[in-house]
Design a protein around this motif. Structure first.
Motif, PDB file in Angstrom:
ATOM      1  N   LEU A 162       0.816  -1.218   0.000  1.00  0.00           N
ATOM      2  CA  LEU A 162       0.000   0.000   0.000  1.00  0.00           C
ATOM      3  C   LEU A 162       0.847   1.264   0.000  1.00  0.00           C
ATOM      4  O   LEU A 162       0.464   2.274  -0.592  1.00  0.00           O
ATOM      5  N   ILE A 163       2.013   1.242   0.639  1.00  0.00           N
ATOM      6  CA  ILE A 163       2.864   2.433   0.689  1.00  0.00           C
ATOM      7  C   ILE A 163       3.901   2.458  -0.429  1.00  0.00           C
ATOM      8  O   ILE A 163       4.271   3.531  -0.921  1.00  0.00           O
ATOM      9  N   VAL A 164       4.344   1.301  -0.865  1.00  0.00           N
ATOM     10  CA  VAL A 164       5.408   1.247  -1.876  1.00  0.00           C
ATOM     11  C   VAL A 164       4.939   1.814  -3.218  1.00  0.00           C
ATOM     12  O   VAL A 164       5.656   2.592  -3.865  1.00  0.00           O
ATOM     13  N   VAL A 165       3.740   1.457  -3.636  1.00  0.00           N
ATOM     14  CA  VAL A 165       3.255   1.874  -4.965  1.00  0.00           C
ATOM     15  C   VAL A 165       3.134   3.395  -5.073  1.00  0.00           C
ATOM     16  O   VAL A 165       3.719   4.004  -5.980  1.00  0.00           O
ATOM     17  N   PRO A 166       2.394   4.085  -4.161  1.00  0.00           N
ATOM     18  CA  PRO A 166       2.324   5.555  -4.280  1.00  0.00           C
ATOM     19  C   PRO A 166       3.664   6.246  -4.025  1.00  0.00           C
ATOM     20  O   PRO A 166       3.914   7.329  -4.562  1.00  0.00           O
ATOM     21  N   LEU A 167       4.528   5.627  -3.217  1.00  0.00           N
ATOM     22  CA  LEU A 167       5.846   6.205  -2.955  1.00  0.00           C
ATOM     23  C   LEU A 167       6.655   6.294  -4.251  1.00  0.00           C
ATOM     24  O   LEU A 167       7.347   7.288  -4.493  1.00  0.00           O
ATOM     25  N   ILE A 168       6.539   5.305  -5.071  1.00  0.00           N
ATOM     26  CA  ILE A 168       7.245   5.317  -6.361  1.00  0.00           C
ATOM     27  C   ILE A 168       6.571   6.299  -7.326  1.00  0.00           C
ATOM     28  O   ILE A 168       7.238   7.100  -7.999  1.00  0.00           O
ATOM     29  N   LEU A 169       5.242   6.286  -7.342  1.00  0.00           N
ATOM     30  CA  LEU A 169       4.504   7.123  -8.289  1.00  0.00           C
ATOM     31  C   LEU A 169       4.708   8.612  -8.053  1.00  0.00           C
ATOM     32  O   LEU A 169       4.790   9.395  -9.002  1.00  0.00           O
ATOM     33  N   VAL A 170       4.807   9.039  -6.784  1.00  0.00           N
ATOM     34  CA  VAL A 170       4.898  10.472  -6.482  1.00  0.00           C
ATOM     35  C   VAL A 170       6.176  11.084  -7.043  1.00  0.00           C
ATOM     36  O   VAL A 170       6.209  12.283  -7.363  1.00  0.00           O
ATOM     37  N   PHE A 171       7.217  10.286  -7.230  1.00  0.00           N
ATOM     38  CA  PHE A 171       8.481  10.825  -7.725  1.00  0.00           C
ATOM     39  C   PHE A 171       8.476  11.028  -9.248  1.00  0.00           C
ATOM     40  O   PHE A 171       9.450  11.542  -9.796  1.00  0.00           O
ATOM     41  N   TRP A 176       6.590  13.175 -10.482  1.00  0.00           N
ATOM     42  CA  TRP A 176       6.424  14.638 -10.558  1.00  0.00           C
ATOM     43  C   TRP A 176       7.559  15.392  -9.869  1.00  0.00           C
ATOM     44  O   TRP A 176       7.460  16.588  -9.650  1.00  0.00           O
ATOM     45  N   ASP A 177       8.622  14.709  -9.482  1.00  0.00           N
ATOM     46  CA  ASP A 177       9.810  15.333  -8.910  1.00  0.00           C
ATOM     47  C   ASP A 177       9.468  16.097  -7.624  1.00  0.00           C
ATOM     48  O   ASP A 177       8.483  15.816  -6.959  1.00  0.00           O
ATOM     49  N   ILE A 178      10.288  17.091  -7.245  1.00  0.00           N
ATOM     50  CA  ILE A 178      10.154  17.784  -5.958  1.00  0.00           C
ATOM     51  C   ILE A 178       8.860  18.588  -5.879  1.00  0.00           C
ATOM     52  O   ILE A 178       8.239  18.681  -4.812  1.00  0.00           O
ATOM     53  N   ASP A 179       8.402  19.159  -6.985  1.00  0.00           N
ATOM     54  CA  ASP A 179       7.156  19.934  -6.971  1.00  0.00           C
ATOM     55  C   ASP A 179       5.977  19.067  -6.540  1.00  0.00           C
ATOM     56  O   ASP A 179       5.096  19.515  -5.799  1.00  0.00           O
ATOM     57  N   GLY A 180       5.974  17.834  -6.999  1.00  0.00           N
ATOM     58  CA  GLY A 180       4.912  16.917  -6.613  1.00  0.00           C
ATOM     59  C   GLY A 180       4.945  16.604  -5.132  1.00  0.00           C
ATOM     60  O   GLY A 180       3.907  16.512  -4.469  1.00  0.00           O
ATOM     61  N   ILE A 181       6.145  16.463  -4.581  1.00  0.00           N
ATOM     62  CA  ILE A 181       6.312  16.155  -3.157  1.00  0.00           C
ATOM     63  C   ILE A 181       5.828  17.318  -2.302  1.00  0.00           C
ATOM     64  O   ILE A 181       5.121  17.135  -1.306  1.00  0.00           O
ATOM     65  N   LEU A 182       6.196  18.547  -2.686  1.00  0.00           N
ATOM     66  CA  LEU A 182       5.760  19.731  -1.933  1.00  0.00           C
ATOM     67  C   LEU A 182       4.246  19.890  -1.990  1.00  0.00           C
ATOM     68  O   LEU A 182       3.607  20.268  -0.999  1.00  0.00           O
ATOM     69  N   SER A 183       3.643  19.584  -3.128  1.00  0.00           N
ATOM     70  CA  SER A 183       2.193  19.690  -3.264  1.00  0.00           C
ATOM     71  C   SER A 183       1.481  18.679  -2.370  1.00  0.00           C
ATOM     72  O   SER A 183       0.473  18.995  -1.730  1.00  0.00           O
ATOM     73  N   ILE A 184       2.005  17.464  -2.314  1.00  0.00           N
ATOM     74  CA  ILE A 184       1.407  16.424  -1.474  1.00  0.00           C
ATOM     75  C   ILE A 184       1.493  16.818  -0.002  1.00  0.00           C
ATOM     76  O   ILE A 184       0.524  16.675   0.756  1.00  0.00           O
ATOM     77  N   ILE A 243      23.702   9.056 -10.994  1.00  0.00           N
ATOM     78  CA  ILE A 243      22.979   8.018 -11.729  1.00  0.00           C
ATOM     79  C   ILE A 243      22.085   8.685 -12.762  1.00  0.00           C
ATOM     80  O   ILE A 243      21.197   9.464 -12.414  1.00  0.00           O
ATOM     81  N   ASN A 244      22.295   8.385 -14.011  1.00  0.00           N
ATOM     82  CA  ASN A 244      21.511   8.978 -15.087  1.00  0.00           C
ATOM     83  C   ASN A 244      20.256   8.143 -15.321  1.00  0.00           C
ATOM     84  O   ASN A 244      20.198   7.293 -16.201  1.00  0.00           O
ATOM     85  N   ALA A 245      19.260   8.395 -14.476  1.00  0.00           N
ATOM     86  CA  ALA A 245      18.006   7.643 -14.568  1.00  0.00           C
ATOM     87  C   ALA A 245      16.885   8.497 -13.986  1.00  0.00           C
ATOM     88  O   ALA A 245      17.128   9.387 -13.170  1.00  0.00           O
ATOM     89  N   PRO A 246      15.643   8.246 -14.399  1.00  0.00           N
ATOM     90  CA  PRO A 246      14.506   8.992 -13.819  1.00  0.00           C
ATOM     91  C   PRO A 246      14.419   8.770 -12.309  1.00  0.00           C
ATOM     92  O   PRO A 246      14.788   7.697 -11.808  1.00  0.00           O
ATOM     93  N   LEU A 247      13.914   9.785 -11.577  1.00  0.00           N
ATOM     94  CA  LEU A 247      13.803   9.671 -10.125  1.00  0.00           C
ATOM     95  C   LEU A 247      12.985   8.460  -9.702  1.00  0.00           C
ATOM     96  O   LEU A 247      13.345   7.747  -8.770  1.00  0.00           O
ATOM     97  N   TRP A 248      11.863   8.222 -10.388  1.00  0.00           N
ATOM     98  CA  TRP A 248      10.981   7.134  -9.973  1.00  0.00           C
ATOM     99  C   TRP A 248      11.673   5.781 -10.096  1.00  0.00           C
ATOM    100  O   TRP A 248      11.425   4.863  -9.298  1.00  0.00           O
ATOM    101  N   VAL A 280      13.495   1.154  -2.929  1.00  0.00           N
ATOM    102  CA  VAL A 280      12.391   0.594  -2.138  1.00  0.00           C
ATOM    103  C   VAL A 280      12.407  -0.928  -2.182  1.00  0.00           C
ATOM    104  O   VAL A 280      12.167  -1.586  -1.156  1.00  0.00           O
ATOM    105  N   LEU A 281      12.692  -1.500  -3.330  1.00  0.00           N
ATOM    106  CA  LEU A 281      12.744  -2.965  -3.432  1.00  0.00           C
ATOM    107  C   LEU A 281      13.837  -3.545  -2.541  1.00  0.00           C
ATOM    108  O   LEU A 281      13.683  -4.639  -1.977  1.00  0.00           O
TER     109      LEU A 281
END
Length: 339
Positions: free
Chosen positions: A117-126, A128-136, A282-287, A294-295
């Motif tokens: 329940l926590i792992v899935v949204p934790l990955i999804l929120v990233f 939207w990068d930092i702006d998404g985190i501040l909005s949440i 690391i040259n990869a998307p945040l999510w 998380v894994l």
């Protein structure tokens, strides 16, 4: 200034109020009886530390926490504390995942449902990068604070508890230092990631005083409530549920959702601190980085929520005392240098 300052207050409180704090387990671990003075001292110490971190981050326009560490402890010790922060953020995020499992388990569902329940949204929120985190944080934290304060005040009125304390019975005042130092590393990690977004010094002043006052107030009334149910806490892994045991099921359900949201916001903050440190390497998307992190955390959640808090939190509290001293002295030293 007000709007920006509130954004940083929500980020700071979201970092602080996680599984350990919102559940009451962390407060009980450090405070308990004869802790009114300790919580008052914590409020002052916490505000000063937040101000120092915010000012350094603002001046350095940071996007990750290493420059903040170099200012506070010098280049030689910065790498030592860098390693400590990575370990701390990793282990406390594991605690948040475990806390989600325990919360869901209270409703007679398998522990692993809570992890998923926590792992899935934790990955999804990233995504939207930092702006998404501040909005949440700006959306979740007001709900969490109003809900938690309402329940605690309701309990205090219901039990007719007094909020006054006797100054000559405050033997636990030293706990203020270890409790504050425990929470320094995640603050440095998270605030260090947003230094380039702070626009003015006034935002730092407002955010540090505001977050300290809010957390001090909640800590005091929460701890006061826990003292009254000390015997029940031995039975409950999450002390908050001991407070709620005589409340209607709807209230229990509501507070469980808020507890989970507190766990989620701290998991997000901790993960933000980790990925902000390694994203340049690391040259990869945040999510995708978050997914790998998380894994790797999931297997460690089997150690249990209260066990992790019992052993890890006091240890970090002691290790961070040196950096606590540098943060408390920084405003004085900085003023001396600039005068």
């Amino acid at each position: 200034m007000f709007k920006a300052g509130m954004k940083w207050i929500f980020l700071i409180i979201g970092t602080m109020i996680g599984a350990g704090y919102a559940s009451g387990r962390e407060l009980w671990q450090f405070f308990g009886a004869e802790s009114g003075l300790a919580i008052g001292l914590f409020t002052i110490l916490f505000s000063i530390c937040c101000y120092s971190i915010l000012i350094i981050s603002f001046q350095k326009k940071t996007t990750q926490y290493l420059p903040v560490l170099k200012v506070l402890v010098g280049k030689r010790f910065a790498h030592l504390y860098d390693a400590m922060i990575v370990i701390y953020l990793f282990s406390t995020t594991v605690i948040m995942l475990a806390g989600s499992g325990v919360t869901v388990e209270a409703f007679q569902y398998p522990y692993w449902y809570g992890i998923i329940l926590i792992v899935v949204p934790l990955i999804l929120v990233f995504i939207w990068d930092i702006d998404g985190i501040l909005s949440i944080n700006s959306f979740i934290l007001p709900l969490l604070l109003v809900g938690l304060i309402s329940v605690l005040i309701s309990f205090i009125l219901k039990e007719d508890l007094t909020l006054l304390f006797s100054i000559d019975k405050q033997r636990n005042w030293m706990a203020a230092f270890t409790f504050t130092s425990l929470n320094i590393l995640p603050l440095i990690a998270v605030i260090g990631a947003i230094g380039n977004q702070i626009k003015a010094k006034n935002e730092a002043v407002f955010a540090s005083i505001g977050s300290g006052a809010i957390l001090g107030f909640i800590s005091y009334i929460y701890n006061n409530s826990l003292v009254q149910i000390a015997d029940d806490i031995l039975v409950y892994e999450i002390p908050l549920f001991a407070i709620l045991k005589n409340y209607p099921y709807a209230m229990f359900l509501f507070m469980s959702v808020l507890l989970w949201l507190a766990i989620f916001t701290t998991a997000v903050s901790g993960t933000l601190g980790l990925v902000s440190r390694i994203r340049d390497k690391i040259n990869a998307p945040l999510w995708l980085i978050v997914l790998v992190l998380v894994l790797s955390m999931i297997p460690l959640t089997k150690f249990g929520f209260s066990t992790l808090i019992e052993y890890l939190y006091p240890l970090y509290g002691l290790l961070n005392l040196y950096i606590l001293a540098t943060l408390l002295l920084y405003p004085l030293i900085n003023r001396y240098k600039t005068s």
